[in-house]
Motif scaffolding. Sequence first.
Motif, short mmCIF file in Angstrom:
data_model
loop_
_atom_site.label_atom_id
_atom_site.label_comp_id
_atom_site.label_asym_id
_atom_site.label_seq_id
_atom_site.Cartn_x
_atom_site.Cartn_y
_atom_site.Cartn_z
N ILE A 157 -6.25 -58.33 41.06
CA ILE A 157 -5.48 -57.09 40.84
C ILE A 157 -5.28 -56.87 39.34
CG2 ILE A 157 -3.27 -55.94 41.23
CD1 ILE A 157 -3.10 -57.45 43.89
N ALA A 158 -4.92 -57.92 38.62
CA ALA A 158 -4.75 -57.80 37.17
C ALA A 158 -6.07 -57.48 36.49
CB ALA A 158 -4.15 -59.09 36.60
N LEU A 159 -7.18 -58.01 37.03
CA LEU A 159 -8.49 -57.75 36.43
C LEU A 159 -8.86 -56.27 36.55
CD1 LEU A 159 -10.72 -59.40 35.07
CD2 LEU A 159 -11.87 -59.55 37.29
N VAL A 160 -8.54 -55.65 37.69
CA VAL A 160 -8.81 -54.22 37.87
C VAL A 160 -7.98 -53.41 36.87
CG1 VAL A 160 -8.67 -52.28 39.46
CG2 VAL A 160 -9.46 -54.50 40.28
N PHE A 161 -6.72 -53.78 36.70
CA PHE A 161 -5.87 -53.04 35.76
C PHE A 161 -6.27 -53.30 34.30
CE2 PHE A 161 -2.87 -52.45 39.31
CZ PHE A 161 -2.62 -51.10 39.13
N ARG A 162 -6.89 -54.43 34.03
CA ARG A 162 -7.41 -54.65 32.68
C ARG A 162 -8.46 -53.60 32.33
NH1 ARG A 162 -7.56 -58.66 29.01
NH2 ARG A 162 -6.45 -60.08 30.42
N GLU A 163 -9.34 -53.31 33.30
CA GLU A 163 -10.35 -52.29 33.07
C GLU A 163 -9.73 -50.90 32.98
OE1 GLU A 163 -13.24 -53.19 32.34
OE2 GLU A 163 -13.13 -55.28 32.96
N ARG A 164 -8.71 -50.63 33.81
CA ARG A 164 -8.06 -49.32 33.75
C ARG A 164 -7.36 -49.12 32.40
NH1 ARG A 164 -8.88 -45.60 34.73
NH2 ARG A 164 -6.97 -44.58 35.46
N LEU A 165 -6.70 -50.16 31.91
CA LEU A 165 -6.04 -50.03 30.61
C LEU A 165 -7.05 -49.85 29.50
CD1 LEU A 165 -3.21 -52.73 30.89
CD2 LEU A 165 -2.96 -50.25 30.95
N ALA A 166 -8.21 -50.50 29.62
CA ALA A 166 -9.25 -50.29 28.63
C ALA A 166 -9.77 -48.86 28.67
CB ALA A 166 -10.39 -51.28 28.85
N ALA A 167 -9.82 -48.26 29.86
CA ALA A 167 -10.32 -46.89 29.99
C ALA A 167 -9.33 -45.87 29.43
CB ALA A 167 -10.62 -46.58 31.46
N VAL A 168 -8.02 -46.12 29.58
CA VAL A 168 -7.01 -45.15 29.12
C VAL A 168 -6.37 -45.60 27.81
CG1 VAL A 168 -6.52 -44.48 31.49
CG2 VAL A 168 -5.14 -46.26 30.43
N HIS A 169 -7.06 -46.46 27.08
CA HIS A 169 -6.47 -47.07 25.89
C HIS A 169 -5.98 -46.01 24.90
CE1 HIS A 169 -5.86 -49.94 22.64
NE2 HIS A 169 -6.53 -49.13 21.85
N ALA B 4 -13.13 -48.74 37.69
CA ALA B 4 -11.88 -48.70 36.94
C ALA B 4 -12.12 -48.35 35.48
CB ALA B 4 -11.15 -50.04 37.06
N ARG B 5 -13.21 -48.84 34.90
CA ARG B 5 -13.47 -48.61 33.47
C ARG B 5 -14.07 -47.23 33.21
NH1 ARG B 5 -14.86 -51.45 28.66
NH2 ARG B 5 -13.46 -53.07 29.41
N PHE B 6 -15.07 -46.85 34.00
CA PHE B 6 -15.86 -45.65 33.67
C PHE B 6 -15.63 -44.47 34.60
CE2 PHE B 6 -18.37 -49.35 32.22
CZ PHE B 6 -18.35 -49.09 30.86
N GLY B 7 -14.78 -44.61 35.61
CA GLY B 7 -14.47 -43.48 36.47
C GLY B 7 -15.16 -43.56 37.81
N PRO B 8 -14.68 -42.77 38.79
CA PRO B 8 -15.19 -42.87 40.16
C PRO B 8 -16.64 -42.42 40.33
CG PRO B 8 -13.66 -41.03 39.95
CD PRO B 8 -13.59 -41.80 38.68
N GLU B 9 -17.15 -41.57 39.41
CA GLU B 9 -18.52 -41.08 39.56
C GLU B 9 -19.53 -41.94 38.81
OE1 GLU B 9 -19.15 -38.74 41.63
OE2 GLU B 9 -17.02 -38.39 42.02
N SER B 10 -19.08 -43.04 38.23
CA SER B 10 -20.00 -43.86 37.44
C SER B 10 -20.87 -44.77 38.30
CB SER B 10 -19.20 -44.72 36.46
OG SER B 10 -18.32 -45.59 37.16
N LEU B 11 -20.47 -45.05 39.52
CA LEU B 11 -21.21 -45.97 40.38
C LEU B 11 -21.45 -45.26 41.71
CD1 LEU B 11 -22.34 -48.84 40.33
CD2 LEU B 11 -20.25 -49.60 41.45
N LEU B 12 -22.74 -45.13 42.07
CA LEU B 12 -23.13 -44.43 43.29
C LEU B 12 -23.77 -45.41 44.26
CD1 LEU B 12 -24.72 -41.22 41.72
CD2 LEU B 12 -22.35 -41.58 42.41
N ALA B 13 -23.65 -45.11 45.53
CA ALA B 13 -24.27 -45.93 46.57
C ALA B 13 -25.08 -45.02 47.48
CB ALA B 13 -23.21 -46.68 47.38
#
Length: 513
Positions: free
Chosen positions: A299-311, A359-368
């Motif tokens: 959980i903290a790892l996901v928020f690390r990426e989110r904080l990096a994205a909204v730095h 978390a880092r690059f946004g919801p559209e950055s990774l497609l399946a």
Amino acid sequence: MARARWGRSWLSRGRPDHPPVAFAGRSGTAVQIAFLDREAERTGLRKGQGVTEARAICPSLDVLPADPAADRTLLEALADWCDRYTPLVALDGDDGLHLDITGCTHLHGGERALLDGVLSSLFALGIEARGAISSSVGLSWAAAHFGDGGVIDPDAARETLAPLPVAALRLPEEVVGPLGRVGLKTVGDLFPLPRAPLARRFGPLPLLRLDQALGLEDEPVSPRLPVPMLSAERRLFDTVRSEDDILALAAHLAGTLREGLERRGEGGRLFALLLFRVDGRVFRIHAATSTPLRDPHRIALVFRERLAAVHDDLDAGYGFEIVRLCVLRSEVFETVQEGFSARTDADRSLSAFAERVVARFGPESLLAVTLPESHVPERAARLVSVRDLWEDGGAAAETLAASTSPEGRPPSSLSLGDRPLRLFTPPEPVETVAGVPEDAPKTFRWRRSFHRITRTEGPERIAAEWWIDGEDHPSRDYFRVEDDAGRRYWLFREGIYRDDAALPRWFIHGVFA
């Protein structure tokens, strides 16, 4: 506007020597006063007055344009700030907030201490406010708008309401006016009257509002934001500013939430990290996960990426005094045996990778790639955001792993040997020479280039989906062809040769590697 001009502590220092201030807005063809400060009220000005008349009364009046959008933004920011007292906060018109503090008062020293704390904190932030606590929304609203506010005992509801004007019952002007013309000017005037004649003459609204204010009719508060199912917070003696400190607190709070999730047999799928800055601003950072999570480290790892994205947007200012972690959505947590299957670890690693990328690059950055139930080639595969798969309840790890595992390989009709590597959307028209009625093409011209076909394979007929395209939509006959230069293409004829039908058309749908 006063906070912007004179600082956030202008109320504590006192209003500077400045002319009265009023805000004007257009009402139809007239420009009228929409809001005014206390100095303007003391000169005799009032809301709804024309600006020209107001300037004649007070020539030094400082008239500013009204900005409803800015007013709404400030009110929503104050609602976010009030989340420190209760998660049940609702907007009340253009200048008020409703807080349902049931079960929260003991955390702040009681009702009186909570109200004093709210009003004194707003005063320090440069916001002049009035508040009341009671057993009903209507009574609190009346006491805050037309009374002295404060904490009202449930037994003193009638006594508090009686001297207030009937407008304190939140009645529209078209109801207040007729009530005043017959002498019903205060709420106390309504108490001794028979209810049936009053309802026949003025409608049911006055009685409904009266019963709500007295607590005889329920009036729940509808919060502006969803209430989290679980939350944990830390109120800090010393503020924090660095991302490492924030993440350490997030991991600690996630560990606190773990016990609650285990009792429910669930894991969190959507988390929110709330950071309350000392000057009143609140930052909300959301993080979604591909699978239900309990592990504080992940959980903290996901928020690390989110904080990096909204730095760049996360301005710590003088620091954060409250950090709160909430679980907004959860799902059943399935316990998996660890250490005996390498695939389980691989799937978990892939899920963690997807969470960090999104978390880092946004919801559209990774497609399946998903495989809808369709045999039409352009509909048989679709790229969707991994975040959309999570919100639909699907696991992104399963979707991504299925594209590489032998068990999840697409059916043979969609293998690389049968379908081209690249499809054109939409198919592009070509000019062909082909035998009638169903022969393969001999030559074709595409994008001004001429191609002579040396080898063909087909046809493969694919019927239209009548429930989507209609019953009259023609079928397609596909051919895999190779030209004299060794390049391979996927052509199809739309329709068949018949005397009573239009001539078929030829298209190129894709190219092979």
